[in-house]
Design a protein around this motif. Structure first.
Motif, PDB file in Angstrom:
ATOM      1  N   GLN A 134       0.826  -1.206   0.000  1.00 12.24           N
ATOM      2  CA  GLN A 134       0.000   0.000   0.000  1.00 12.24           C
ATOM      3  C   GLN A 134       0.859   1.254   0.000  1.00 12.24           C
ATOM      4  N   VAL A 135       2.009   1.175   0.618  1.00 14.11           N
ATOM      5  CA  VAL A 135       2.893   2.327   0.712  1.00 14.11           C
ATOM      6  C   VAL A 135       3.726   2.474  -0.557  1.00 14.11           C
TER       7      VAL A 135
ATOM      8  N   GLY B 238       3.184   1.342  -3.817  1.00 10.39           N
ATOM      9  CA  GLY B 238       2.563   1.527  -5.120  1.00 10.39           C
ATOM     10  C   GLY B 238       2.859   0.366  -6.051  1.00 10.39           C
TER      11      GLY B 238
ATOM     12  N   TRP C 162      -0.393   4.396  -6.904  1.00 10.77           N
ATOM     13  CA  TRP C 162      -1.125   3.767  -5.821  1.00 10.77           C
ATOM     14  C   TRP C 162      -2.578   3.596  -6.216  1.00 10.77           C
ATOM     15  N   ASN C 163      -3.205   2.590  -5.656  1.00  8.65           N
ATOM     16  CA  ASN C 163      -4.653   2.469  -5.767  1.00  8.65           C
ATOM     17  C   ASN C 163      -5.226   3.518  -4.818  1.00  8.65           C
ATOM     18  N   SER C 164      -5.888   4.507  -5.363  1.00 13.06           N
ATOM     19  CA  SER C 164      -6.353   5.635  -4.543  1.00 13.06           C
ATOM     20  C   SER C 164      -7.407   5.242  -3.511  1.00 13.06           C
TER      21      SER C 164
ATOM     22  N   GLU D  36      -7.032   2.660  -1.463  1.00 10.17           N
ATOM     23  CA  GLU D  36      -6.346   2.070  -0.305  1.00 10.17           C
ATOM     24  C   GLU D  36      -6.195   3.133   0.787  1.00 10.17           C
TER      25      GLU D  36
ATOM     26  N   PRO E   3      -2.736   5.650   0.631  1.00  8.62           N
ATOM     27  CA  PRO E   3      -2.800   6.669  -0.425  1.00  8.62           C
ATOM     28  C   PRO E   3      -3.913   7.702  -0.189  1.00  8.62           C
TER      29      PRO E   3
ATOM     30  N   SER F 121      -3.130  11.652   0.183  1.00  9.37           N
ATOM     31  CA  SER F 121      -3.799  12.596  -0.717  1.00  9.37           C
ATOM     32  C   SER F 121      -4.576  13.654   0.062  1.00  9.37           C
TER      33      SER F 121
END
Length: 80
Positions: free
Chosen positions: A43-44, A46, A53-55, A57, A60, A64
């Motif tokens: 997750q950290v 990417g 990254w899967n936004s 998760e 991320p 953001s």
């Protein structure tokens, strides 16, 4: 916790099951000496193909949001 029949014996799913089993055993045998938790570094980090990254998760989304707000959480300690 899975019993080995819930995943194949190769790759990510099996590695996750093995780590989960190790941590569960440590949590039982050393509960007075330490707290046990796990963090999925994928997750950290990417995606390996493009770095995105899967936004959806958790990490991320937190990064953001913090960038948009110009503020970061003030963690006083972390417990899993």
């Amino acid at each position: 916790m899975g019993d080995g029949h819930s995943t194949n014996h190769f790759g990510y799913g099996y590695a996750k099951l093995v780590c989960e089993t190790i941590l569960a055993n440590v949590a039982l045998t050393a509960k007075d000496e330490m707290e046990v938790c796990s963090v999925r570094l994928g997750q950290v980090a990417g995606a390996s193909t493009n770095g995105f990254w899967n936004s959806k998760e958790h990490i991320p989304a937190l990064v953001s949001f913090a960038q948009r707000m110009g503020k970061w959480p003030d963690f006083k300690g972390v417990r899993c």
